[in-house]
Design an enzyme around this catalytic site. Sequence first.
Site, mmCIF file in Angstrom:
data_model
loop_
_atom_site.group_PDB
_atom_site.id
_atom_site.type_symbol
_atom_site.label_atom_id
_atom_site.label_comp_id
_atom_site.label_asym_id
_atom_site.label_seq_id
_atom_site.Cartn_x
_atom_site.Cartn_y
_atom_site.Cartn_z
ATOM 1 C CG HIS A 58 -2.100 -0.929 1.068
ATOM 2 N ND1 HIS A 58 -3.019 -0.818 0.047
ATOM 3 C CD2 HIS A 58 -2.490 -1.997 1.821
ATOM 4 C CE1 HIS A 58 -3.927 -1.768 0.173
ATOM 5 N NE2 HIS A 58 -3.638 -2.496 1.228
ATOM 6 C CG ASP A 83 -2.964 5.106 -3.175
ATOM 7 O OD1 ASP A 83 -2.025 4.346 -3.462
ATOM 8 O OD2 ASP A 83 -3.860 4.806 -2.375
#
Length: 276
Positions: A58, A83
Amino acid sequence: KILPLLREADVLVEQFRPGVMDRLGLGYDFLKETNPKLVYCAITGYGQHGPRSQVAAHDLNYAAESGLLSLGAPVVPPALIADIAGGAYPAVMNILLALRQRERDGRGCKLDVSMSDNLFTFMYWALGDGQAAGAWPGSQDALVTGGSPRYQVYRAADGRFVAAAPLEDRFWENFCAALSIPLDSEIEAVAERIAEKPSETWRKVFAGKDVCCAIVATVQEAFADPHFRARGIFAHEVLTDAGPLSAVPVPIAEAFRDPAPAGYPRLGADNALLKR
């Protein structure tokens, strides 16, 4: 059922691990035969190839392994940098470039967007110092990562924080004059001075002084800030079942945006397209 849409689509964006779309029968090699003009954008953590391409991770992991997290105090960043800045924005830029290229040669392409790769862009100065001067920065020891009193976050007496960035000499001189401290003051001395008074006092002290300082705002305060309101960044709305909401600001010029409130498709709204 999705194939009829993909035969006519301009762009496909997917974020599975490498190989998953191939197993689903929707890999680029297959789709480019069906639609040679398709721009196929694959966004992954570590890219389409390389030793980590199949590793689950992540945002925090990408920041750690790219070295970005080591440049400051190793804490959880307050934003999903990989992200958005490493994934979504580079994807948009490359999709637009691919569409422009397609106008020239009539062919689509596959885009390999790696969120971890794209974090290195934010470390241009660290990479430059390391390679050119042999001064690889460590944790909190460089000019803009906590190693200088001229680029710090200081706690005020009321528990709120002052973000001070008087890097250049003239700003630093103004800053020290406003605080009534010597020009050779170190981090600890500045911190002690800031801690003597509440943030609102410092806001007034710094006002109009040209010191590159700001009080750290909450999200709610920033949302209501007169400057951002005057800029119109929250003027766009999204129509929802509960009524209009301010849309999340995006870095797109007003000339390319529809001023009308945006809607969103309801669940199943486009199912009829899949039956063609």
